[in-house]
Design an enzyme around this catalytic site. Structure first.
Site, PDB file in Angstrom:
ATOM      1  N   GLN A 157       0.542  -1.084   0.016  1.00  0.00           N
ATOM      2  CA  GLN A 157      -0.258   0.040   0.272  1.00  0.00           C
ATOM      3  C   GLN A 157       1.537   1.320  -0.057  1.00  0.00           C
ATOM      4  O   GLN A 157       1.591   1.125   0.131  1.00  0.00           O
ATOM      5  CB  GLN A 157      -1.447  -0.001   1.541  1.00  0.00           C
ATOM      6  CG  GLN A 157      -0.522  -0.016   2.528  1.00  0.00           C
ATOM      7  CD  GLN A 157      -1.647   0.020   3.907  1.00  0.00           C
ATOM      8  OE1 GLN A 157      -2.393  -0.251   3.644  1.00  0.00           O
ATOM      9  NE2 GLN A 157      -1.224   0.788   4.908  1.00  0.00           N
ATOM     10  N   GLY A 158       0.320   2.414  -0.868  1.00  0.00           N
ATOM     11  CA  GLY A 158       0.930   3.209  -0.651  1.00  0.00           C
ATOM     12  C   GLY A 158       0.114   4.816  -0.491  1.00  0.00           C
ATOM     13  O   GLY A 158      -1.151   4.239  -0.464  1.00  0.00           O
ATOM     14  N   TYR A 159       0.412   5.944  -0.556  1.00  0.00           N
ATOM     15  CA  TYR A 159      -0.638   6.924  -0.202  1.00  0.00           C
ATOM     16  C   TYR A 159      -0.578   8.076  -1.417  1.00  0.00           C
ATOM     17  O   TYR A 159       0.867   8.408  -1.232  1.00  0.00           O
ATOM     18  CB  TYR A 159       0.025   7.915   1.132  1.00  0.00           C
ATOM     19  CG  TYR A 159      -0.662   6.780   2.025  1.00  0.00           C
ATOM     20  CD1 TYR A 159      -2.070   6.466   2.506  1.00  0.00           C
ATOM     21  CD2 TYR A 159       0.573   5.587   2.937  1.00  0.00           C
ATOM     22  CE1 TYR A 159      -2.574   5.306   4.005  1.00  0.00           C
ATOM     23  CE2 TYR A 159      -0.152   4.472   3.633  1.00  0.00           C
ATOM     24  CZ  TYR A 159      -0.982   4.380   4.827  1.00  0.00           C
ATOM     25  OH  TYR A 159      -1.311   3.603   5.190  1.00  0.00           O
ATOM     26  N   LEU A 160      -1.713   8.275  -1.419  1.00  0.00           N
ATOM     27  CA  LEU A 160      -1.213   9.659  -2.610  1.00  0.00           C
ATOM     28  C   LEU A 160      -1.516  10.442  -1.588  1.00  0.00           C
ATOM     29  O   LEU A 160      -1.362  11.993  -2.251  1.00  0.00           O
ATOM     30  CB  LEU A 160      -2.762   9.450  -3.657  1.00  0.00           C
ATOM     31  CG  LEU A 160      -2.983   8.752  -4.534  1.00  0.00           C
ATOM     32  CD1 LEU A 160      -4.198   7.683  -4.938  1.00  0.00           C
ATOM     33  CD2 LEU A 160      -1.665   8.569  -5.223  1.00  0.00           C
ATOM     34  N   GLU A 169       3.438   8.484  -3.656  1.00  0.00           N
ATOM     35  CA  GLU A 169       4.461   9.843  -2.144  1.00  0.00           C
ATOM     36  C   GLU A 169       5.385   8.603  -2.102  1.00  0.00           C
ATOM     37  O   GLU A 169       5.100   7.287  -2.188  1.00  0.00           O
ATOM     38  CB  GLU A 169       3.649   9.752  -0.433  1.00  0.00           C
ATOM     39  CG  GLU A 169       2.935  11.724  -1.242  1.00  0.00           C
ATOM     40  CD  GLU A 169       2.188  11.312   0.403  1.00  0.00           C
ATOM     41  OE1 GLU A 169       2.780  10.581   1.573  1.00  0.00           O
ATOM     42  OE2 GLU A 169       1.005  12.504   0.539  1.00  0.00           O
TER      43      GLU A 169
END
Length: 157
Positions: free
Chosen positions: A27-30, A82
């Site tokens: 998972q990653g974060y916009l 990010e």
């Protein structure tokens, strides 16, 4: 408004033999600002987009909206995130009437194991297994969005 109510704990002991399934999660974060996080997740063969609002003072409750997306879309969005993708294995462990999600982190967060239990109310009672350690609900260091920027391996314990 969708509300997520959960408590978070460190894990200290053997839990894996009780897991009914395990999934790898990337998972990653916009957006990872505390007022609103926008998360992209690939969990097994399923993608997911999640928006979370700021938590209440205790960190137990916060707004959450989530929708499934195709795995291909999740992979595309992960490239826009990010820096600092989270890699973990999620173990689903039933305890009494609840299902604990125990995340075993990999990469820069290796060595960290955290259990979460979702509740219907902040004061809902639940059975505490012997492997459940210190409660870290509301401690922002343990939020995945924070771990993506300040990994566990960089902490000075």
């Amino acid at each position: 408004m969708a509300q997520e109510i959960e408590r978070k704990f460190l894990v200290c002991g053997e839990f894996k033999s009780r897991a009914i399934r395990v999934e790898r999660i990337c998972q990653g974060y916009l957006s990872s600002v505390p007022e609103r996080t926008v998360r992209v997740r690939l969990q097994g063969e399923q993608g997911c987009l999640t928006v979370k609002g700021a938590g209440d003072a205790s960190g137990v409750s916060r707004y959450e909206w989530e929708t499934k997306i195709a795995a291909e879309e999740a992979l595309e969005l992960l490239r826009l995130c990010e820096p600092g993708v989270i890699d973990k294995s999620r173990h689903y462990v039933p305890v009494g009437q609840h299902l604990f999600e125990v995340d075993e982190f990999h990469g820069e967060n290796a060595g960290l194991v955290v259990a979460e239990v979702e509740l219907h109310a902040p004061d809902e009672p639940f059975e505490r297994p012997e492997w459940l350690g210190k409660e870290v609900t509301g401690d922002v260091r343990y939020y995945n969005a924070v771990l993506s920027r300040a990994p566990y391996s960089t902490w000075k314990n």
